[in-house]
Design an enzyme around this catalytic site. Structure first.
Site, PDB file in Angstrom:
ATOM      1  N   GLN A 129       6.390  -5.842   9.073  1.00 25.81           N
ATOM      2  CA  GLN A 129       5.560  -6.428   8.025  1.00 25.81           C
ATOM      3  C   GLN A 129       6.234  -6.409   6.662  1.00 25.81           C
ATOM      4  OE1 GLN A 129       1.888  -4.359   7.173  1.00 25.81           O
ATOM      5  NE2 GLN A 129       0.829  -6.246   6.639  1.00 25.81           N
ATOM      6  N   SER A 176      10.226   2.581   5.829  1.00 27.98           N
ATOM      7  CA  SER A 176       8.779   2.419   5.999  1.00 27.98           C
ATOM      8  C   SER A 176       8.135   3.658   6.597  1.00 27.98           C
ATOM      9  CB  SER A 176       8.489   1.222   6.910  1.00 27.98           C
ATOM     10  OG  SER A 176       8.946   0.024   6.338  1.00 27.98           O
ATOM     11  N   ARG A 228       4.207   1.351  -1.431  1.00 28.57           N
ATOM     12  CA  ARG A 228       5.270   1.389  -2.433  1.00 28.57           C
ATOM     13  C   ARG A 228       5.021   0.380  -3.543  1.00 28.57           C
ATOM     14  NH1 ARG A 228       9.959   1.571  -0.221  1.00 28.57           N
ATOM     15  NH2 ARG A 228       9.171   1.831   1.902  1.00 28.57           N
ATOM     16  N   CYS A 287       0.825  -1.207   0.000  1.00 31.78           N
ATOM     17  CA  CYS A 287       0.000   0.000   0.000  1.00 31.78           C
ATOM     18  C   CYS A 287       0.860   1.258   0.000  1.00 31.78           C
ATOM     19  CB  CYS A 287      -0.939   0.010   1.203  1.00 31.78           C
ATOM     20  SG  CYS A 287      -0.114  -0.048   2.804  1.00 31.78           S
ATOM     21  N   GLY A 344     -13.161   8.371  14.587  1.00 34.65           N
ATOM     22  CA  GLY A 344     -12.708   9.530  13.832  1.00 34.65           C
ATOM     23  C   GLY A 344     -12.047   9.063  12.541  1.00 34.65           C
ATOM     24  N   ALA A 345     -11.788   9.999  11.637  1.00 35.94           N
ATOM     25  CA  ALA A 345     -11.165   9.637  10.354  1.00 35.94           C
ATOM     26  C   ALA A 345     -10.196  10.712   9.896  1.00 35.94           C
ATOM     27  CB  ALA A 345     -12.238   9.395   9.296  1.00 35.94           C
ATOM     28  N   GLY A 346      -9.654  11.453  10.863  1.00 35.70           N
ATOM     29  CA  GLY A 346      -8.708  12.516  10.540  1.00 35.70           C
ATOM     30  C   GLY A 346      -7.292  12.001  10.358  1.00 35.70           C
ATOM     31  N   GLU A 347      -6.355  12.942  10.244  1.00 37.36           N
ATOM     32  CA  GLU A 347      -4.957  12.607   9.962  1.00 37.36           C
ATOM     33  C   GLU A 347      -4.343  11.743  11.058  1.00 37.36           C
ATOM     34  OE1 GLU A 347      -0.719  14.938   9.143  1.00 37.36           O
ATOM     35  OE2 GLU A 347      -2.615  16.035   9.101  1.00 37.36           O
ATOM     36  N   MET A 348      -4.605  12.077  12.333  1.00 37.10           N
ATOM     37  CA  MET A 348      -4.019  11.305  13.429  1.00 37.10           C
ATOM     38  C   MET A 348      -4.556   9.880  13.457  1.00 37.10           C
ATOM     39  SD  MET A 348      -1.956  10.912  15.866  1.00 37.10           S
ATOM     40  CE  MET A 348      -1.323  12.571  16.149  1.00 37.10           C
TER      41      MET A 348
END
Length: 424
Positions: free
Chosen positions: A121, A114, A58, A56, A194-198
Site C-alpha cells: 500500500q 513499514s 508516518r 497513518c 476484541g480490541a487488544g494488541e494482537m
C-alpha cells in the site's frame, strides 16, 4: 542543492503525536507550498523543492534546498506548521541528509520501513504524494528523479525478491492464509473480535490490503469504535454477533474470554444465511474463542494460533533472505542516484563552458568573415581562424597553470593533459 528527508513514523513516535502531524490528501498541496515558502524565506533563490508523504504510520517531508542547514529548517517547519513545540517534536524526528535520504525513500517505497514488512500500500501512497506535490509546484528535477527512482526500485524489489511472499508474524500469516481462500481481499468484509494488541496488529495487516469493510466487535463498544476508526471501520457490540456474523467473509478473534464466544450452531446459521459462501476464521485466543467443532463445517476454514505459528516458522528464513536481497538492490540504486546527483552539480559549469566556447567561436568566425570580405586568401583565413580558436581555448588553462603553485600546480599538470588529450 541538498537532498533531505525529515519526519517521524511508527518506530519513532506514538500514535498521539503522529495524529498531530497527519495530513489528509486535500491538505498536502497547501503544506507543500508552505514548505517551499519557508525555505525561500531562508534562501531567496526560489528553486527549492518539497513533497510530503503522510499516512497513518508516518509523516515525512522530502526536500531539495539551497538553504543553509536545511535539515534543521525542515524540522522547524514541521513544528511551526503543526503548531507544536519544536524541542518536544525534535526528539521523535529522524533527519536524513543526502544519500541517507535517498536510501530511506527507496526503503519506504519497497515496504522495508513499514509496520507490515513488504506491504504494497505504501507505494501507492508515495505515488499520490508525488502527484499532489507536482500539482502544488513542489516537484523539481531532484525530487522528480528521487520519486521516480523510488518507484522503479520498489518494482524491482517486488519482482526479483520474495519480500512480500512469506509471513513472519501471526498477523501476517493470517493475511497470507486468507489470500488462499479469497483472490481479492479488497472485496471481502472483515470482522475483528476484541480490541487488544494482537487484534490491533491484525487490523493493521489486513487494512494494508484495503478490504471492502472493517468491523470491530468488542464487549465495550467505545473501545471497539476507537480501534475501528483508525481504519475507517465501524464498531459493534459482542451481543450483536448472532445477527451480524453472516455479513463477514473473514473473522479474526482474540479476546480474554474464558469460554468460547462463537459456537458451532451460530456459525452453522451464518453459513446457511451466506448460502455456503466460504468463511475464513482465525482464532488467536487461548483459551479458544471459537469452538473447535466449527472446523468440521465444509464452508468454513478455521485456523488456530498453532496453525499460524507453523506458517510463521516456515516463512522466517525465506523473508530474511528476501530482505537481505532487497537491501542489496537498494544500496546499488542509491549509489547510482548519488552519481546522478553529482553529475547534476557540474551542469552549470558545463553550461558556462559551452557559452564561453560559443562566444569565442563566434568572435573568431566574425573575424574570418571580415578577412574574406577584404579578399584575403582562403587558406590564410582558415589558418588564422584555427590559430585564433586554439589561442583562446588555451589562454584560460595556461593562465591558471602560471598562477598556481605547489600542490595545486601538480594537480593542474595532471588534469590538463586529460582534458585536452583524453589521457595522462
Amino acid at each position: 542543492m541538498q537532498l533531505l528527508a525529515v519526519g517521524l513514523n511508527h518506530t519513532t513516535a506514538p500514535v498521539s503525536l503522529r495524529e498531530q502531524l497527519a495530513l489528509a490528501p486535500e491538505q498536502l498541496g497547501q503544506a507543500v507550498m508552505a514548505a517551499r515558502a519557508w525555505f525561500e524565506r531562508i534562501d531567496a533563490r526560489g528553486s527549492d523543492e518539497a513533497a510530503i508523504l503522510s499516512t497513518c504510520n508516518r509523516t515525512e517531508l522530502y526536500a531539495a534546498s539551497h538553504a543553509p542547514n536545511p535539515l534543521d529548517a525542515s524540522a522547524h517547519f514541521l513544528a511551526d506548521y503543526h503548531k507544536l513545540n519544536y524541542a518536544e517534536l525534535r526528539a521523535h524526528l529522524y533527519m536524513l541528509p543526502h544519500d541517507d535520504a535517498v536510501r530511506h525513500a527507496f526503503r519506504v517505497a519497497s515496504g522495508l520501513d513499514s509496520m507490515v514488512l513488504g506491504e504494497p500500500q505504501i507505494l501507492g501512497q508515495m505515488k499520490d504524494a508525488a502527484r499532489l506535490a507536482e500539482a502544488a509546484g513542489g516537484m523539481g528535477t531532484y525530487l522528480h528523479q528521487l520519486f521516480q527512482r523510488s518507484f522503479s526500485v520498489a518494482k524491482e524489489v517486488r519482482s526479483t525478491t520474495e519480500i512480500g511472499a512469506h509471513s513472519v508474524s501471526l498477523a501476517a500469516a493470517a493475511v497470507r492464509l486468507s489470500q488462499r481462500i479469497f483472490d481479492k481481499l479488497s472485496e471481502q468484509n472483515v470482522l475483528f473480535i476484541g480490541a487488544g494488541e494482537m487484534i490491533e496488529l491484525c487490523a493493521t495487516h489486513f487494512a494494508a490490503h484495503s478490504p471492502k469493510s472493517i468491523t470491530v466487535a468488542n464487549r465495550t463498544l467505545e473501545r471497539g469504535e476507537l480501534l475501528a476508526h483508525r481504519y475507517n471501520g465501524r464498531g459493534i457490540r459482542l451481543a450483536d454477533l448472532p445477527e451480524q456474523l453472516a455479513q463477514f467473509d473473514i473473522v479474526v478473534s482474540c479476546t480474554a474470554s474464558a469460554l468460547p464466544l462463537i459456537g458451532l450452531g451460530l456459525v452453522e446459521r451464518a453459513v446457511k444465511a451466506r448460502r455456503h459462501k466460504p468463511m475464513f476464521m482465525v482464532d488467536l485466543a487461548v483459551p479458544r474463542d471459537i469452538e473447535a467443532e466449527v472446523a468440521r463445517l465444509n464452508d468454513v476454514f478455521l485456523y488456530t494460533v498453532d496453525d499460524l505459528g507453523k506458517v510463521v516458522q516456515t516463512g522466517m528464513e525465506s523473508r530474511q533472505a528476501a530482505v537481505a536481497q532487497a537491501e542489496s538492490i537498494i544500496e546499488t540504486r542509491v549509489q547510482s542516484f548519488m552519481h546522478w546527483v553529482d553529475d547534476r552539480a557540474i551542469v552549470p559549469l558545463i553550461q558556462n563552458l559551452h557559452e564561453s566556447s560559443e562566444s569565442m567561436r563566434l568572435l573568431e568566425l566574425e573575424r574570418a568573415k571580415k578577412m574574406l570580405a577584404k579578399g584575403a586568401d582562403i587558406d590564410a583565413v582558415l589558418e588564422a581562424l584555427s590559430k585564433g580558436l586554439t589561442a583562446k581555448f588555451l589562454h584560460g588553462p595556461q593562465q591558471a597553470l602560471h598562477r598556481a603553485q605547489g600542490e595545486e600546480r601538480k594537480q593542474l599538470a595532471n588534469l590538463l593533459p586529460q582534458m585536452f588529450h583524453g589521457r595522462r
